[in-house]
Design an enzyme around this catalytic site. Sequence first.
Site, short mmCIF file in Angstrom:
data_model
loop_
_atom_site.label_atom_id
_atom_site.label_comp_id
_atom_site.label_asym_id
_atom_site.label_seq_id
_atom_site.Cartn_x
_atom_site.Cartn_y
_atom_site.Cartn_z
N ALA A 29 -5.98 8.97 -0.88
CA ALA A 29 -5.45 10.32 -0.64
C ALA A 29 -4.03 10.23 -0.12
CB ALA A 29 -6.35 11.09 0.31
N SER A 48 -3.61 13.06 -2.73
CA SER A 48 -3.83 14.36 -2.10
C SER A 48 -3.42 15.50 -3.04
CB SER A 48 -3.10 14.44 -0.77
OG SER A 48 -1.74 14.14 -0.94
N LYS A 74 5.70 -2.36 -14.72
CA LYS A 74 5.69 -1.32 -15.75
C LYS A 74 6.10 -1.89 -17.11
CE LYS A 74 6.58 2.29 -12.35
NZ LYS A 74 7.67 2.97 -11.60
#
Lengths: 441, 441
Positions: B14, B19, B206
């Site tokens: 979270a 969140s 990435k």
Amino acid sequence: MTDYRTLRVALLGAGAVGSQVADLLLRHGDELADRAGAKLELAGIAVRNLDAKREADLPRELFTTDAETLIVGSDIVIELMGGIEPARTQVLHAIASGADVVTANKALLATHGSEVFEAADQVGAEVYYEAAAAGAIPIIRPLRDSLAGDRVVRIMGIVNGTTNYILDRMDTEGADFADVLAQAQALGYAEADPTADVEGYDAAQKAAILASLAFHTTVPLDAVHREGITSVDAAMIESARHAGYVIKLLAVCERLAAEDGGTESISVRVYPALVDRAHPLASVHGANNAVFVQAEAAGDLMFYGAGAGGVQTASAVLGDVVSAARRHIAGGVGVGESTRANLPAVPIGRVITRYQITLEVDDRPGVLATVAGILSEGRVSIATVEQTVIEADENTQTGGSARLVIGTHKAREQDLSETVERLAASGVVERVVSVLRVEGN
Amino acid sequence: MTDYRTLRVALLGAGAVGSQVADLLLRHGDELADRAGAKLELAGIAVRNLDAKREADLPRELFTTDAETLIVGSDIVIELMGGIEPARTQVLHAIASGADVVTANKALLATHGSEVFEAADQVGAEVYYEAAAAGAIPIIRPLRDSLAGDRVVRIMGIVNGTTNYILDRMDTEGADFADVLAQAQALGYAEADPTADVEGYDAAQKAAILASLAFHTTVPLDAVHREGITSVDAAMIESARHAGYVIKLLAVCERLAAEDGGTESISVRVYPALVDRAHPLASVHGANNAVFVQAEAAGDLMFYGAGAGGVQTASAVLGDVVSAARRHIAGGVGVGESTRANLPAVPIGRVITRYQITLEVDDRPGVLATVAGILSEGRVSIATVEQTVIEADENTQTGGSARLVIGTHKAREQDLSETVERLAASGVVERVVSVLRVEGN
């Protein structure tokens, strides 16, 4: 090599895109099989005229004029004929025959999309159309899947390569519309009959498809407001440049908040608009396309690439063919379309945007106050004004005119156009030179 | 409202993204149900510390420290913990429990991707990771699906927002690296320990993910060449500007043609490079990201947007959640990953690109001939040369130096670096000021 199951692929149409699709299917067969998990067998190519010249060297025996028979027994039917009929009939025939359909036919989807998608839903078939909205640019999957958990607020697309090429040349060379159009026709960037492009019909079809996807709603083509670029002249381009803008033909799809307890609505429109030169869309040059997407959570996104071209568009078609093949191999259960709401499309008059109004006015005291008063009465708020004196004509000794370039804050199109009419009739305005919408900020 | 089946969603983590995902799942439940065809019930949020401050106001009763129990019985598990452990263990636990997994964890996928994907394959689960490669930018589906029928030749990505922010500020303000980094840290654009960003570790992860997808091959993280931006100073930026370039930290993924009957290979590398100011990547400002893709048929494509940010990344995560839900509703049969070949990754020395070499040399006759001779011997071909005289030092009266800025044609990195060593040792070169790669065209 892996022992793959074979899927039968029927191709309808062998024009610029179709012949490239056939060529790539034949040349890259092994690699495509690895990607798809199935061997893609090109069963045949249906054409109107067996003897027409093709852009790729394709085996003569693949060609047939009998699309109907070719379709029967095919797993995947690629429709690249274009136009409404016989494309619509053959696509429905393919769906009824149990095939998945891959199409680049924006005219068909923009006018008969609901019919086609419903027919597919009834038999559990899928219709793939990545190539229909912005050529080679992957925009369908991002809108349908990647942004499915977000809320798209606005799309601004340069979705017609011909008009972007023309406007870009006019901008870089100061050339006139007619001259650049003639050049574009000579170079093959524009058709002999350029109506579909320069009058915005092509862009409007794509706007309808993009808005349907982005807002999960059905957008009929006649709900799309459409203006072409034939009225854009060198002076407008120059004036735009002077003010830090460039003129682009934009397809704008917008979600509008609910008013007074009503539902949300959308606006879909195609018109030449001013775009700030610092905006990413301003640097889309030549025949390239770009789709600028604003979503509530994701923020600003842009997708850029070739909007047309045979081999470029063939890339998007083959991506769809691989997706369809993967679905067949996975067991015939596909990813469904999300629920389609029926949000109303608002007419152009309710669109809210910024404007640039260029006027020729009498050069005498009080004129600016009169003009400002008319704008104020019309609920059009002025953001910027620039006034320049126009030289008197040496021969006639008439003159005493000034040019007013007014940038407005956001206003309703309806208010704006009524205000411009009142300006034109006011007695102090000699001529309304141009009224342009300002998009992108 | 339609009577939808309910799917149980477990959220692990979270933080900034987690969140926001929880908040959007709770606030947009009805709309997400329409998109997904299923009600998405947030069953719980696993965190380490129940009392930590959250960025969104979330119901206390959803939180638990027991991820293991939360996962059991969930249809979709969203992993947003980051880092390798315990994320790896929980993701494998989720897959073993029969859940589909959505993750934004680039570190996990770049280091243990094969393990995770194989575990998923064995039980027929899916792993979605749109948020792992370029934040909110939809790049995974375009590479995996839209371009599946094409051959990606090259990717150039600005995939780290922090470094792009720093380089962009250095470029626009002429500021030094350390000053801009301190500002970026104060503004929250850079971490207190900026190593992962400024040394290129984040971009390298990435790059590994993007290259794996683009080339349908496994790319281990240690096959990615990595250089950070800590050596970039204001003078290099200024010199780049003078030559019409901007410095960007690029992730370059390249497919290299087979040589001498061998197989094709790939190169994956991260380093600060010069990009022509006219290139679309040059206008990617601030903390934004962009991925420029060159494919054989599709040509040039670019995907642009927010590369980081809690709510932006949450958009990509939720898109994946909707895709996973649609797959569950459609009957549990998903779109498989395409076959993964094992193309070898070439070392940096075999990379071929253009370079800009800046030297301080003695300002006397014959020096340029010597330098040119060394380059020629080293198989490095000169494209442009610019020589400027450097003022002699007033105090020491030494000087008589000149600055040489040499732009090269394409050269092998190995040849180039050996040549630069010979230049440095040549006696006519006082100092090698910089050696930069030129990417983009």
